[in-house]
Design a protein around this motif. Structure first.
Motif, PDB file in Angstrom:
ATOM      1  N   VAL A   1       8.012  38.301 100.320  1.00 48.57           N
ATOM      2  CA  VAL A   1       8.169  39.531 101.092  1.00 48.57           C
ATOM      3  C   VAL A   1       7.261  40.605 100.523  1.00 48.57           C
ATOM      4  O   VAL A   1       6.924  40.596  99.330  1.00 48.57           O
ATOM      5  CB  VAL A   1       9.651  39.999 101.062  1.00 48.57           C
ATOM      6  CG1 VAL A   1      10.043  40.439  99.645  1.00 48.57           C
ATOM      7  CG2 VAL A   1       9.918  41.090 102.075  1.00 48.57           C
ATOM      8  N   GLY A   2       6.836  41.534 101.370  1.00 46.92           N
ATOM      9  CA  GLY A   2       6.130  42.715 100.905  1.00 46.92           C
ATOM     10  C   GLY A   2       7.107  43.708 100.302  1.00 46.92           C
ATOM     11  O   GLY A   2       8.214  43.898 100.816  1.00 46.92           O
ATOM     12  N   ASP A   3       6.722  44.365  99.230  1.00 49.23           N
ATOM     13  CA  ASP A   3       7.661  45.258  98.541  1.00 49.23           C
ATOM     14  C   ASP A   3       7.996  46.498  99.352  1.00 49.23           C
ATOM     15  O   ASP A   3       8.982  47.177  99.069  1.00 49.23           O
ATOM     16  CB  ASP A   3       7.119  45.642  97.157  1.00 49.23           C
ATOM     17  CG  ASP A   3       5.888  46.538  97.216  1.00 49.23           C
ATOM     18  OD1 ASP A   3       5.198  46.554  98.270  1.00 49.23           O
ATOM     19  OD2 ASP A   3       5.599  47.215  96.217  1.00 49.23           O
ATOM     20  N   GLN A   4       7.196  46.803 100.376  1.00 49.16           N
ATOM     21  CA  GLN A   4       7.467  47.981 101.202  1.00 49.16           C
ATOM     22  C   GLN A   4       7.767  47.591 102.650  1.00 49.16           C
ATOM     23  O   GLN A   4       7.512  48.357 103.575  1.00 49.16           O
ATOM     24  CB  GLN A   4       6.272  48.941 101.128  1.00 49.16           C
ATOM     25  CG  GLN A   4       6.034  49.484  99.733  1.00 49.16           C
ATOM     26  CD  GLN A   4       4.873  50.459  99.665  1.00 49.16           C
ATOM     27  OE1 GLN A   4       4.815  51.423 100.425  1.00 49.16           O
ATOM     28  NE2 GLN A   4       3.932  50.209  98.758  1.00 49.16           N
ATOM     29  N   ASP A   5       8.322  46.410 102.829  1.00 53.83           N
ATOM     30  CA  ASP A   5       8.708  45.952 104.163  1.00 53.83           C
ATOM     31  C   ASP A   5       9.865  46.806 104.664  1.00 53.83           C
ATOM     32  O   ASP A   5      10.948  46.808 104.086  1.00 53.83           O
ATOM     33  CB  ASP A   5       9.117  44.474 104.089  1.00 53.83           C
ATOM     34  CG  ASP A   5       9.282  43.819 105.451  1.00 53.83           C
ATOM     35  OD1 ASP A   5       9.654  44.531 106.407  1.00 53.83           O
ATOM     36  OD2 ASP A   5       9.070  42.598 105.546  1.00 53.83           O
TER      37      ASP A   5
ATOM     38  N   SER B   1       4.177  47.797 110.213  1.00 58.03           N
ATOM     39  CA  SER B   1       3.588  46.486 109.955  1.00 58.03           C
ATOM     40  C   SER B   1       2.901  46.413 108.607  1.00 58.03           C
ATOM     41  O   SER B   1       2.859  45.352 107.988  1.00 58.03           O
ATOM     42  CB  SER B   1       2.577  46.132 111.055  1.00 58.03           C
ATOM     43  OG  SER B   1       3.185  46.082 112.315  1.00 58.03           O
ATOM     44  N   PHE B   2       2.340  47.532 108.148  1.00 57.75           N
ATOM     45  CA  PHE B   2       1.510  47.542 106.947  1.00 57.75           C
ATOM     46  C   PHE B   2       1.948  48.677 106.021  1.00 57.75           C
ATOM     47  O   PHE B   2       2.544  49.650 106.465  1.00 57.75           O
ATOM     48  CB  PHE B   2       0.035  47.708 107.320  1.00 57.75           C
ATOM     49  CG  PHE B   2      -0.453  46.701 108.328  1.00 57.75           C
ATOM     50  CD1 PHE B   2      -0.757  45.399 107.937  1.00 57.75           C
ATOM     51  CD2 PHE B   2      -0.581  47.029 109.669  1.00 57.75           C
ATOM     52  CE1 PHE B   2      -1.189  44.461 108.859  1.00 57.75           C
ATOM     53  CE2 PHE B   2      -1.020  46.097 110.601  1.00 57.75           C
ATOM     54  CZ  PHE B   2      -1.318  44.810 110.196  1.00 57.75           C
ATOM     55  N   ALA B   3       1.594  48.523 104.734  1.00 63.90           N
ATOM     56  CA  ALA B   3       1.957  49.543 103.755  1.00 63.90           C
ATOM     57  C   ALA B   3       0.750  50.170 103.086  1.00 63.90           C
ATOM     58  O   ALA B   3       0.786  51.334 102.704  1.00 63.90           O
ATOM     59  CB  ALA B   3       2.881  48.946 102.691  1.00 63.90           C
ATOM     60  N   SER B   4      -0.328  49.414 102.908  1.00 61.96           N
ATOM     61  CA  SER B   4      -1.469  49.892 102.131  1.00 61.96           C
ATOM     62  C   SER B   4      -2.393  50.764 102.977  1.00 61.96           C
ATOM     63  O   SER B   4      -2.493  50.600 104.189  1.00 61.96           O
ATOM     64  CB  SER B   4      -2.256  48.706 101.570  1.00 61.96           C
ATOM     65  OG  SER B   4      -2.643  47.827 102.603  1.00 61.96           O
TER      66      SER B   4
END
Length: 379
Positions: free
Chosen positions: A312-316, A258-261
């Protein structure tokens, strides 16, 4: 850790297998396949459980409520929605938010808070999610299609926004729902839609997504998964017990997909986990086949002349940035926004970026005024 204590066959072994099956369902619920390894946490299990309860008690997420309503889908299924009116009741445009798989309308928490009073907005729960009913009329185990969800959205529009211009906003499965609406009701798009936003979604070819795992392993999982899900859906109570027993593994998988950071608020992570774990396993099983069959690239033609946002998120890992880039290529007027250091739930992880880009779309669509000094006005 204690999650799988006990060693024999029989009911104990079945309970244990259900626990790991529940963890696999958790991966799916976050949009992934299965087979992720995570590091064991060093904090005691009881401490983690208390921390989850504390986050549940204090987090503001999911507390925003509007005026409730029920739309009846064309098969009679009640679909729950809520309306947020503008403070001056003068906004002519209705912004309709469509959430993703295993989430709910509450996944738009930050955008809802930021736009409250500024636009007329409709938030709704997909069937089987949130406050909406699951389809009791459909034969047990029969899959839900994306086309079915497009018709559900039409029912919500008929009930909550029967007239006036619309801006459609869809995340993940919600974006696919918007595409299905356009494919079935192109005249509605042509006559009423003033803008569209696609957030972390895809127009098709999801069978090529690897979820950050070795492709051979993902393909093997895909071959057996539909049958496994059907079996698990028929033992929902046992699987839900397993999901609870493997809560720590489940939480790690939710965070990964769900998350990247690294700096994401633990309360936000817990909020996402709570939404996903509240989705019944039979709903997960019924919806899963829809994604492999999803192909709506042709439907995007209905939006080509409209203001559009593709974000979009870059690490989706669930709907990779390449899918949003391909979608944007079909929409000449689209603004493509790739949010750095963000995963699939980009609207919760990087709310300022999403709300800012969405506000720009709403300005272009005439849903909110352009700030004085911008655009073609006087300087």
């Amino acid at each position: 850790m204690g999650e799988t204590t006990g060693g024999g066959a029989g009911s104990g072994g079945g309970w244990r297998r259900a626990g790991f099956a529940g963890a696999a369902i958790g991966v799916l619920a976050a949009g992934a396949a299965a087979g992720v390894a995570i590091e064991r946490l060093t904090v005691g299990r009881s401490v983690r459980q208390k921390a989850r309860l504390a986050l549940d008690a204090t987090g503001p997420y999911g507390t925003l409520r509007g005026t409730p309503g029920l739309a009846l889908a064309d098969d009679g299924t009640p679909i729950a929605y809520e309306i947020e009116e503008t403070d001056d009741a003068s906004g002519p445009v209705t912004v309709v938010f469509c959430h993703g798989f295993c989430l709910s309308q509450d996944s738009w928490h930050y955008q809802r808070a930021a736009l409250r009073g500024r636009v007329r907005a409709v938030f709704w729960d997909q069937r089987g999610h949130g406050r909406s009913a699951h389809d009791a009329a459909r034969p047990a185990g029969a899959p839900v299609t994306i086309d079915r969800l497009g018709r559900d959205l039409k029912a919500v529009l008929d009930a909550a926004a029967p007239e006036g211009p619309l801006v459609l906003v869809g995340h993940s499965m919600g974006g696919m729902t918007v595409m299905a609406l356009a494919e079935r009701y192109p005249e509605l798009i042509r006559e009423r839609v003033a803008g569209v936003a696609f957030v972390g979604t895809s127009s098709g070819r999801l069978e090529e997504v690897s979820y950050g795992l070795p492709l051979a392993g993902v393909n093997a999982v895909r071959r057996v998964l539909p049958g496994v899900l059907r079996a698990l859906g028929s033992q929902a109570e046992l699987v839900e017990k397993g999901r609870r027993a493997t809560a720590d593994l489940f939480a790690g998988l939710v965070k990964k997909y769900s998350f990247a950071s690294k700096d994401v608020d633990p309360a936000v992570v817990r909020f996402a986990e709570r939404m996903i774990e509240s989705t019944p396993v039979d709903v997960v099983a019924d919806f899963y086949p829809a994604f492999g069959a999803h192909d709506k690239r042709v439907a995007l033609a209905a939006f080509r002349d409209l203001p559009a946002l593709a974000l979009v998120g870059d690490q989706d890992l669930v709907t990779p940035a390449s899918h949003t880039e391909a979608l944007a290529a079909e929409l000449p007027g689209a603004e493509l926004v790739v949010v750095p250091d963000a995963g699939h739930l980009v609207m919760l992880e990087r709310p300022e970026a999403v709300t800012g880009a969405l506000t720009g779309l709403l300005e272009a669509a005439g849903a909110v005024p352009v700030p004085q000094g911008e655009g073609s006005g006087s300087g």
